[in-house]
Motif scaffolding. Sequence first.
Motif, PDB file in Angstrom:
ATOM      1  N   ASP A  77      17.098  24.446  -6.798  1.00  0.00           N
ATOM      2  CA  ASP A  77      16.435  23.635  -7.817  1.00  0.00           C
ATOM      3  C   ASP A  77      15.611  22.596  -7.072  1.00  0.00           C
ATOM      4  OD1 ASP A  77      15.724  22.346 -10.281  1.00  0.00           O
ATOM      5  OD2 ASP A  77      17.648  22.975 -11.122  1.00  0.00           O
ATOM      6  N   ARG A  78      15.006  21.683  -7.807  1.00  0.00           N
ATOM      7  CA  ARG A  78      14.251  20.603  -7.180  1.00  0.00           C
ATOM      8  C   ARG A  78      15.195  19.789  -6.289  1.00  0.00           C
ATOM      9  NH1 ARG A  78      13.491  19.200 -12.445  1.00  0.00           N
ATOM     10  NH2 ARG A  78      14.265  17.133 -11.893  1.00  0.00           N
ATOM     11  N   PRO A  79      14.690  19.248  -5.177  1.00  0.00           N
ATOM     12  CA  PRO A  79      15.562  18.491  -4.269  1.00  0.00           C
ATOM     13  C   PRO A  79      16.328  17.357  -4.935  1.00  0.00           C
ATOM     14  CG  PRO A  79      13.495  18.979  -3.173  1.00  0.00           C
ATOM     15  CD  PRO A  79      13.341  19.414  -4.614  1.00  0.00           C
ATOM     16  N   ASP A  80      15.701  16.605  -5.844  1.00  0.00           N
ATOM     17  CA  ASP A  80      16.403  15.506  -6.510  1.00  0.00           C
ATOM     18  C   ASP A  80      17.520  16.024  -7.411  1.00  0.00           C
ATOM     19  OD1 ASP A  80      14.240  16.514  -8.125  1.00  0.00           O
ATOM     20  OD2 ASP A  80      14.491  14.815  -9.478  1.00  0.00           O
ATOM     21  N   ARG A  81      17.302  17.147  -8.070  1.00  0.00           N
ATOM     22  CA  ARG A  81      18.344  17.753  -8.919  1.00  0.00           C
ATOM     23  C   ARG A  81      19.514  18.242  -8.059  1.00  0.00           C
ATOM     24  NH1 ARG A  81      20.197  18.660 -12.924  1.00  0.00           N
ATOM     25  NH2 ARG A  81      20.014  20.882 -13.202  1.00  0.00           N
ATOM     26  N   ILE A  82      19.202  18.856  -6.936  1.00  0.00           N
ATOM     27  CA  ILE A  82      20.261  19.371  -6.058  1.00  0.00           C
ATOM     28  C   ILE A  82      21.123  18.230  -5.536  1.00  0.00           C
ATOM     29  CG2 ILE A  82      20.700  20.448  -3.803  1.00  0.00           C
ATOM     30  CD1 ILE A  82      20.095  22.459  -6.036  1.00  0.00           C
ATOM     31  N   GLU A  83      20.507  17.132  -5.183  1.00  0.00           N
ATOM     32  CA  GLU A  83      21.270  15.982  -4.695  1.00  0.00           C
ATOM     33  C   GLU A  83      22.267  15.504  -5.758  1.00  0.00           C
ATOM     34  OE1 GLU A  83      20.388  11.515  -3.034  1.00  0.00           O
ATOM     35  OE2 GLU A  83      18.914  13.090  -2.650  1.00  0.00           O
ATOM     36  N   ALA A  84      21.826  15.414  -7.001  1.00  0.00           N
ATOM     37  CA  ALA A  84      22.714  14.995  -8.093  1.00  0.00           C
ATOM     38  C   ALA A  84      23.811  16.020  -8.344  1.00  0.00           C
ATOM     39  CB  ALA A  84      21.900  14.764  -9.362  1.00  0.00           C
ATOM     40  N   VAL A  85      23.451  17.290  -8.314  1.00  0.00           N
ATOM     41  CA  VAL A  85      24.432  18.367  -8.524  1.00  0.00           C
ATOM     42  C   VAL A  85      25.496  18.331  -7.435  1.00  0.00           C
ATOM     43  CG1 VAL A  85      24.743  20.886  -8.478  1.00  0.00           C
ATOM     44  CG2 VAL A  85      22.886  19.884  -9.817  1.00  0.00           C
ATOM     45  N   MET A  86      25.082  18.187  -6.186  1.00  0.00           N
ATOM     46  CA  MET A  86      26.040  18.182  -5.074  1.00  0.00           C
ATOM     47  C   MET A  86      26.955  16.969  -5.124  1.00  0.00           C
ATOM     48  SD  MET A  86      25.814  21.005  -3.623  1.00  0.00           S
ATOM     49  CE  MET A  86      26.999  20.637  -2.340  1.00  0.00           C
ATOM     50  N   ASP A  87      26.452  15.820  -5.565  1.00  0.00           N
ATOM     51  CA  ASP A  87      27.315  14.637  -5.717  1.00  0.00           C
ATOM     52  C   ASP A  87      28.440  14.925  -6.704  1.00  0.00           C
ATOM     53  OD1 ASP A  87      25.940  13.087  -3.902  1.00  0.00           O
ATOM     54  OD2 ASP A  87      24.761  12.021  -5.417  1.00  0.00           O
ATOM     55  N   LYS A  88      28.104  15.510  -7.841  1.00  0.00           N
ATOM     56  CA  LYS A  88      29.123  15.839  -8.852  1.00  0.00           C
ATOM     57  C   LYS A  88      30.054  16.944  -8.359  1.00  0.00           C
ATOM     58  CE  LYS A  88      26.073  14.728 -12.693  1.00  0.00           C
ATOM     59  NZ  LYS A  88      25.300  15.300 -13.805  1.00  0.00           N
ATOM     60  N   LEU A  89      29.469  17.951  -7.735  1.00  0.00           N
ATOM     61  CA  LEU A  89      30.242  19.119  -7.309  1.00  0.00           C
ATOM     62  C   LEU A  89      31.282  18.764  -6.254  1.00  0.00           C
ATOM     63  CD1 LEU A  89      30.556  22.150  -7.677  1.00  0.00           C
ATOM     64  CD2 LEU A  89      28.780  22.479  -5.958  1.00  0.00           C
ATOM     65  N   THR A  90      30.919  17.927  -5.304  1.00  0.00           N
ATOM     66  CA  THR A  90      31.861  17.574  -4.244  1.00  0.00           C
ATOM     67  C   THR A  90      33.010  16.708  -4.752  1.00  0.00           C
ATOM     68  OG1 THR A  90      30.432  15.735  -3.573  1.00  0.00           O
ATOM     69  CG2 THR A  90      30.199  17.818  -2.359  1.00  0.00           C
ATOM     70  N   HIS A  91      32.839  16.085  -5.909  1.00  0.00           N
ATOM     71  CA  HIS A  91      33.940  15.333  -6.511  1.00  0.00           C
ATOM     72  C   HIS A  91      34.884  16.234  -7.306  1.00  0.00           C
ATOM     73  CE1 HIS A  91      31.496  11.822  -5.494  1.00  0.00           C
ATOM     74  NE2 HIS A  91      32.629  11.155  -5.566  1.00  0.00           N
ATOM     75  N   ARG A  92      34.405  17.413  -7.692  1.00  0.00           N
ATOM     76  CA  ARG A  92      35.216  18.325  -8.507  1.00  0.00           C
ATOM     77  C   ARG A  92      35.959  19.373  -7.697  1.00  0.00           C
ATOM     78  NH1 ARG A  92      32.625  19.875 -14.186  1.00  0.00           N
ATOM     79  NH2 ARG A  92      32.059  17.783 -14.812  1.00  0.00           N
TER      80      ARG A  92
END
Length: 103
Positions: free
Chosen positions: A71-86
């Motif tokens: 996805d767009r780099p800014d979207r990926i950064e947000a996704v990875m922040d959430k994903l690494t917490h889950r």
Amino acid sequence: MATASVRIVRIYLREGEHLLSKLLKFLHEEEKVAGVTVLRGIAGFSTDGKIHTASLVDLSLDLPLIVEFYDRPDRIEAVMDKLTHRLVLAHVVSWDATVHVSP
């Protein structure tokens, strides 16, 4: 042909970790990333040194899986922040790329 900048993320898993369905549900239903592909390996090993391979005598498969999404780099950064917490994901790599889109 138009182009856009994207970031690709590749997550290495094993079938035996039972994370695939949770990961796909998160990426598809919650985050709605632009694209996801899952690849199933026929053999592989990681830092534990144990080789995971497919054979006719091996009935309990614990094969390598690769989940790749972009996805767009800014979207990926947000996704990875959430994903690494889950989820606990031991092997994640990412890189920037260009997507070519038709008009």
